[in-house]
Motif scaffolding. Structure first.
Motif, mmCIF file in Angstrom:
data_model
loop_
_atom_site.group_PDB
_atom_site.id
_atom_site.type_symbol
_atom_site.label_atom_id
_atom_site.label_comp_id
_atom_site.label_asym_id
_atom_site.label_seq_id
_atom_site.Cartn_x
_atom_site.Cartn_y
_atom_site.Cartn_z
ATOM 1 N N ARG A 195 -29.551 -49.554 70.069
ATOM 2 C CA ARG A 195 -28.737 -49.894 71.322
ATOM 3 C C ARG A 195 -27.354 -50.315 70.699
ATOM 4 N N TYR A 196 -26.299 -50.055 71.199
ATOM 5 C CA TYR A 196 -24.938 -50.656 70.971
ATOM 6 C C TYR A 196 -24.734 -51.543 71.965
ATOM 7 N N ILE A 197 -24.031 -52.893 71.391
ATOM 8 C CA ILE A 197 -23.648 -53.855 72.081
ATOM 9 C C ILE A 197 -22.086 -54.235 71.964
ATOM 10 N N ALA A 198 -21.156 -53.875 72.938
ATOM 11 C CA ALA A 198 -19.976 -54.133 72.590
ATOM 12 C C ALA A 198 -19.464 -55.182 73.583
ATOM 13 N N PHE A 199 -18.380 -56.002 72.932
ATOM 14 C CA PHE A 199 -17.650 -56.858 73.765
ATOM 15 C C PHE A 199 -16.226 -56.777 73.557
ATOM 16 N N HIS A 200 -15.256 -57.131 74.411
ATOM 17 C CA HIS A 200 -13.728 -57.161 74.142
ATOM 18 C C HIS A 200 -13.193 -57.871 75.383
ATOM 19 N N THR A 201 -12.146 -58.574 74.836
ATOM 20 C CA THR A 201 -11.235 -59.010 75.754
ATOM 21 C C THR A 201 -10.784 -58.079 76.716
ATOM 22 N N PRO A 202 -10.754 -58.355 78.111
ATOM 23 C CA PRO A 202 -10.627 -57.243 79.198
ATOM 24 C C PRO A 202 -8.954 -57.166 79.491
ATOM 25 N N PHE A 203 -8.159 -57.409 78.574
ATOM 26 C CA PHE A 203 -6.766 -57.438 79.042
ATOM 27 C C PHE A 203 -6.007 -56.293 78.942
ATOM 28 N N LEU A 204 -4.955 -56.212 79.798
ATOM 29 C CA LEU A 204 -3.934 -55.036 79.791
ATOM 30 C C LEU A 204 -2.679 -55.686 79.415
ATOM 31 N N TYR A 205 -1.907 -55.166 78.476
ATOM 32 C CA TYR A 205 -0.731 -55.893 78.027
ATOM 33 C C TYR A 205 0.383 -55.062 78.311
ATOM 34 N N GLY A 206 1.643 -55.668 78.896
ATOM 35 C CA GLY A 206 2.752 -54.985 79.149
ATOM 36 C C GLY A 206 3.895 -55.467 78.189
ATOM 37 N N VAL A 207 4.272 -54.416 77.421
ATOM 38 C CA VAL A 207 5.415 -54.682 76.195
ATOM 39 C C VAL A 207 6.826 -53.969 76.767
ATOM 40 N N ASP A 208 7.811 -54.740 76.342
ATOM 41 C CA ASP A 208 9.270 -54.041 76.802
ATOM 42 C C ASP A 208 9.649 -53.363 75.630
ATOM 43 N N ASP A 209 10.969 -52.932 75.697
ATOM 44 C CA ASP A 209 11.631 -52.016 74.873
ATOM 45 C C ASP A 209 12.216 -52.816 73.506
ATOM 46 N N THR A 210 11.950 -54.127 73.389
ATOM 47 C CA THR A 210 12.134 -54.724 72.216
ATOM 48 C C THR A 210 10.810 -55.031 71.360
ATOM 49 N N GLY A 211 9.645 -54.597 72.040
ATOM 50 C CA GLY A 211 8.560 -54.785 71.349
ATOM 51 C C GLY A 211 7.827 -56.333 71.487
ATOM 52 N N THR A 212 8.289 -56.772 72.678
ATOM 53 C CA THR A 212 7.735 -58.291 73.095
ATOM 54 C C THR A 212 6.756 -58.079 74.277
ATOM 55 N N ILE A 213 5.642 -58.730 74.034
ATOM 56 C CA ILE A 213 4.549 -58.712 75.230
ATOM 57 C C ILE A 213 5.164 -59.461 76.171
ATOM 58 N N GLN A 214 5.609 -58.800 77.509
ATOM 59 C CA GLN A 214 5.935 -59.659 78.666
ATOM 60 C C GLN A 214 4.924 -59.767 79.716
ATOM 61 N N ALA A 215 3.732 -59.334 79.468
ATOM 62 C CA ALA A 215 2.613 -59.567 80.686
ATOM 63 C C ALA A 215 1.342 -59.302 80.178
ATOM 64 N N VAL A 216 0.530 -60.077 80.481
ATOM 65 C CA VAL A 216 -0.999 -60.016 80.104
ATOM 66 C C VAL A 216 -1.624 -60.103 81.534
ATOM 67 N N TRP A 217 -2.370 -58.787 81.840
ATOM 68 C CA TRP A 217 -3.078 -58.838 82.995
ATOM 69 C C TRP A 217 -4.505 -58.741 82.749
ATOM 70 N N THR A 218 -5.369 -59.791 83.216
ATOM 71 C CA THR A 218 -6.776 -59.993 83.069
ATOM 72 C C THR A 218 -7.426 -58.906 84.007
ATOM 73 N N PHE A 219 -8.727 -58.830 83.897
ATOM 74 C CA PHE A 219 -9.524 -57.662 84.583
ATOM 75 C C PHE A 219 -9.546 -58.041 85.816
ATOM 76 N N GLY A 220 -9.609 -57.241 86.696
ATOM 77 C CA GLY A 220 -9.413 -57.384 88.219
ATOM 78 C C GLY A 220 -7.948 -57.683 88.863
ATOM 79 N N ALA A 221 -7.107 -57.773 87.940
ATOM 80 C CA ALA A 221 -5.670 -57.612 88.380
ATOM 81 C C ALA A 221 -5.476 -56.658 89.447
ATOM 82 N N GLU A 222 -4.664 -56.872 90.648
ATOM 83 C CA GLU A 222 -4.394 -55.955 91.241
ATOM 84 C C GLU A 222 -3.445 -54.859 91.261
#
Lengths: 226, 157
Positions: free
Chosen positions: A185-212
């Motif tokens: 069996r495989y067991i996987a884990f991961h941080t459930p984040f979605l990232y928003g990056v701008d046109d300079t390559g800077t992270i501008q938002a981190v959305w966690t799981f369940g963000a509307e």
């Protein structure tokens, strides 16, 4: 009373964390100490009674980080390096996941798809990239088909160079791993984040799981307008 | 896979559902609502079924599930530990206390479908049989949708 299911608790925790941090803007860089190594204590595991789920963006110290120097092979583009920089006046959404993930990953990709729908024509300025954290099982074709099905035109990023993958993960503050048990069996884990990056390559938002989706869309629009 | 086997499967499944519905009524007063699954990409090997289960007069436990579209189905829970999420079978099943509603929702409990026989397409109805500690077996129809189904099932998808 109804059973308290985990997502409510987590979302409630996020809501409380937001109140505690006292933020008003979702994608503004925040002054959480960026010098410390990854510390899971700033994430969102907070137990509290369920309340309404108004705003679910979380704020983590990765906001403000420059990821423009990094790249991964884009298997939807002949394996050419994909840099973590949005197009001019655009936004880039980055997700770490894997295709055999039945619950968290499809939920996040579908929420992102809904958010892009809310952006209307502006969605054309949003680039989506999903990085497989399970390159052993996710072949180039599999991950490319997966992201393209959820959001056509998305980029599928895949490398079998685990160090390179980890370097990118560390830059985003993403943690993940896949192990195989003796019984296959495989067991996987991961941080459930979605990232928003701008046109300079800077992270501008981190959305966690369940963000509307509405919150994701609003933050993406803020990145587009910045 | 062509559409023909899908239609046959669904038709067959619907027939089985009717038979089962006729056979299992009201033993325990369990109520199962809002059963849904998210549509899956072509080639997907996994899927998840979500639902709300309200206990009857007695405490019960959801022990297992089967579905004609799954090679194997298990009761799983996604949990968060130190900021990372992972998923594992629920040891001993999901308790369904008498009179209480337990939510199987994204990011928490779900019926994990492995060895998905064919992609789940929005608009399809898929059968899932649930096995409870009481011995009751309930067959429900899961609505396949592109986006999360809310608790309010009045609107059309």
């Amino acid at each position: 009373m109804p059973y308290r299911h985990p997502r409510s608790l987590r979302l409630t925790g996020i809501a409380i964390l937001l109140v505690a941090v006292g933020i008003s803007g979702c994608v503004q860089p925040v002054s959480i100490d960026t010098s410390v190594p990854d510390d899971p204590s700033t994430t969102t595991t907070v137990s509290a009674p369920p309340t309404s789920l108004a705003t679910t963006t979380t704020v983590r110290r990765e906001v403000g980080r420059d990821v423009s120097d990094l790249s991964l092979p884009d298997v939807t583009n002949a394996g050419d390096p994909f840099r973590f920089v949005a197009e001019d006046d655009g936004a880039l959404a980055v997700y770490f996941g894997y295709t055999t993930c039945p619950d968290v990953c499809p939920t996040t990709m579908a929420d992102l798809r809904t958010a892009m729908g809310l952006l209307g024509d502006d969605a054309e300025r949003v680039t989506v990239a999903m990085i497989t954290v399970d390159p052993e099982r996710d072949s180039a074709e599999v991950i490319a088909d997966y992201v393209g099905w959820f959001i056509p035109g998305s980029h599928a990023l895949r490398t079998e160079d685990s160090e390179r993958l980890e370097t990118v993960g560390d830059a985003f503050g993403a943690d993940f791993g896949v192990t195989k048990t003796p019984n296959g069996r495989y067991i996987a884990f991961h941080t459930p984040f979605l990232y928003g990056v701008d046109d300079t390559g800077t992270i501008q938002a981190v959305w966690t799981f369940g963000a509307e989706p509405e919150v994701i869309a609003a933050d993406l629009r803020r990145i587009l307008d910045s | 896979m062509t559409d023909v086997p899908r239609i046959r499967l669904i038709t067959f499944s619907a027939a089985v559902a009717l038979l089962l519905a006729a056979c299992t009524g009201g033993a325990n007063d369990l109520t199962i609502d809002d059963v849904w699954a998210r549509s899956t990409p072509p080639g997907a090997e996994t899927a998840a079924f979500y639902m709300h289960i309200t206990g009857g007069d007695d405490d019960n436990t959801l022990l297992g599930a089967t579905s004609p579209v799954c090679g194997m189905a298990e009761i799983h829970e996604t949990t968060e530990t130190d900021g990372t999420m992972s998923m594992a079978p629920v040891q001993g099943g999901i308790p369904i206390p008498a009179g209480e509603t337990v939510m199987l929702e994204p990011g928490g409990f779900h019926v994990m479908c492995m060895g998905l026989v064919e992609p789940l397409v929005a608009g399809d109805e898929v059968l899932v049989e649930l096995q409870f500690e009481s011995g009751e077996r309930s067959t429900v129809e899961a609505s396949v949708t592109d986006d999360e189904m809310s608790g309010d099932m009045d609107h059309d998808h």
